[in-house]
Design a protein around this motif. Structure first.
Motif, PDB file in Angstrom:
ATOM      1  N   ARG A  66      -5.414  -0.623   7.187  1.00 35.07           N
ATOM      2  CA  ARG A  66      -4.286   0.061   6.574  1.00 35.07           C
ATOM      3  C   ARG A  66      -3.526  -0.865   5.640  1.00 35.07           C
ATOM      4  O   ARG A  66      -3.476  -2.079   5.834  1.00 35.07           O
ATOM      5  N   THR A  87       2.042   7.318   3.849  1.00 33.58           N
ATOM      6  CA  THR A  87       2.044   5.934   4.336  1.00 33.58           C
ATOM      7  C   THR A  87       2.707   5.780   5.705  1.00 33.58           C
ATOM      8  O   THR A  87       2.764   4.677   6.241  1.00 33.58           O
ATOM      9  N   MET A  90       0.851   3.948   8.484  1.00 36.81           N
ATOM     10  CA  MET A  90       0.811   2.491   8.575  1.00 36.81           C
ATOM     11  C   MET A  90       1.461   1.979   9.855  1.00 36.81           C
ATOM     12  O   MET A  90       1.146   0.880  10.320  1.00 36.81           O
ATOM     13  N   HIS A 140       4.877  -4.137   6.053  1.00 37.89           N
ATOM     14  CA  HIS A 140       4.546  -4.060   7.476  1.00 37.89           C
ATOM     15  C   HIS A 140       4.297  -5.461   8.021  1.00 37.89           C
ATOM     16  O   HIS A 140       3.551  -6.244   7.446  1.00 37.89           O
TER      17      HIS A 140
END
Length: 400
Positions: A66, A87, A90, A140
């Protein structure tokens, strides 16, 4: 007794009148002028780049890690943050994320599709959440799991199904019986050498056809065309690089190709897949342009009889590009671009495979309905192409 010919992968004789048993020559095809079809040659001789399939339509699954970065248009200091469409996948509850524009770390507590409920400034560095303004990046950072935390979700994107078709290739070598016995083409009556000479030309053509389909082939099927009305079935077309590549598809907008311009894209070439080395398969024009960039650095001395060089590999800050000029791309043109040869492909050879449904075979002395005074030898095979993750590969085009 048959004698071996100069091409080296079939026996030569001049016996006419009956078909011979088909001979598998798939593993030998790449030996004939490999530079004319570099992608076909590489996958033909590399066992790890060749796959076996059992039908004209073949399927495979791919997945990918991801993405690590998304964006949000949410403003203010609230705990509900909407991320870019698609998204939200994620994140899993408990993930940490960083807002680089504000120096803030947040924790994801609840996920509702693409809306995150978060704890702002979870590390209490800022003394409270920053005020978001406009579009902001979110990176992230991964899990900060508690001792009794549940096992997190898979970090890979769910497998996606892909497919392609294997294409039927047929190449006929038609020889005059008289030519095989007479002194044609300067072979002094040697039918064996003449046959080998003609086969070599047709093998190169056969490989070049497969190579062009690897570059520009579009996946699809169609009803057999008029002259093949007796064929009960479909035509199958294998998709190639031009069809597969979507992410790293770079249009240079018709500007001059310079070292700095191409260098600016090398980070994208090596961001995914093999980070160390990939070939740039390009036109002779682009190969010459790349070599010209270093001419100013050449220093010659009195008495030297050679000047210039050809760059075969380019060490960029992100990885090594092997420069492979292919003459098939010399006249290729992207749309209305003013310059022929303005197309190149950067290929991750760990990810690009040749699929074989029926290996190429050679059948000699096939009955020729067009003329009883000719001999027909036929190459045929059913092959296609397969890729894993399309963003491992790149296409560049439209420069002058």
């Amino acid at each position: 007794m048959p004698t071996r010919g100069t091409v080296g992968f079939y026996d030569i004789d001049t016996t006419f009148g009956q078909n011979e048993q088909k001979r598998d020559v798939e593993d030998k095809m790449h030996l004939i002028d490999p530079s004319s079809a570099p992608l076909t040659a590489f996958t033909g001789k590399n066992l790890f780049a060749k796959l076996k399939a059992n039908s004209r339509k073949y399927e495979w699954y791919t997945d990918d890690i991801r993405a690590l970065k998304t964006t949000t248009a949410t403003t203010g200091t609230g705990t509900s943050i909407a991320v870019a469409t698609g998204t939200g996948i994620m994140f899993v509850p408990g993930d940490l994320a960083f807002l680089p524009g504000y120096g803030e770390v947040i924790r994801v507590d609840v996920i509702a599709t693409d809306t995150l409920t978060v704890t702002r400034d979870v590390t209490s560095v800022l003394g409270g959440g920053a005020t978001l303004a406009g579009t902001s990046d979110i990176i992230h950072m991964g899990q900060a799991a508690g001792e009794k935390a549940a096992v997190p979700a898979d970090i890979f994107v769910n497998p996606t199904n892909n497919f392609n078709y294997a294409q039927l290739w047929i190449e006929s070598v038609i020889l005059s019986r008289d030519a095989l016995k007479a002194q044609y083409y300067g072979y002094g009556g040697s039918g064996e050498k003449l046959r080998a000479h003609e086969h070599k030309k047709h093998v190169i053509r056969y490989n070049c056809q497969r190579e062009m389909q690897a570059y520009f082939g579009q996946r699809g099927t169609a009803a057999a065309y008029a002259s093949h009305a007796t064929d009960s079935g479909q035509q199958f077309f294998t998709g190639g690089l031009d069809y597969a590549i979507a992410t790293n598809d770079f249009d240079f907008g018709g500007v001059p190709m310079t070292e700095s311009l191409l260098l600016s894209k090398t980070m994208d070439f090596f961001r995914y897949g093999n980070h160390n080395r990939k070939p740039l398969i390009c036109s002779p024009q682009l190969s010459a342009r790349i070599s010209s960039w270093g001419l100013s650095a050449i220093r010659t001395q009195a008495g030297e009889g050679m000047w210039g060089y050809r760059i075969s590999e380019w060490q960029t800050p992100h990885g090594v590009l092997d420069i492979l000029p292919c003459w098939l791309l010399k006249d290729a043109k992207s749309g209305a671009a003013p310059l022929d040869g303005d197309i190149g492909f950067v290929v991750d050879m760990d990810d690009w495979k040749q699929v074989v449904v029926e290996p190429t075979s050679l059948e000699r002395n096939v009955q020729n309905s067009e003329s009883i005074r000719t001999v027909k030898d036929v190459y045929q095979g059913v092959t296609g192409w397969q890729w894993g993750v399309e963003k491992y590969h790149s296409r560049i085009y439209n420069w002058i």
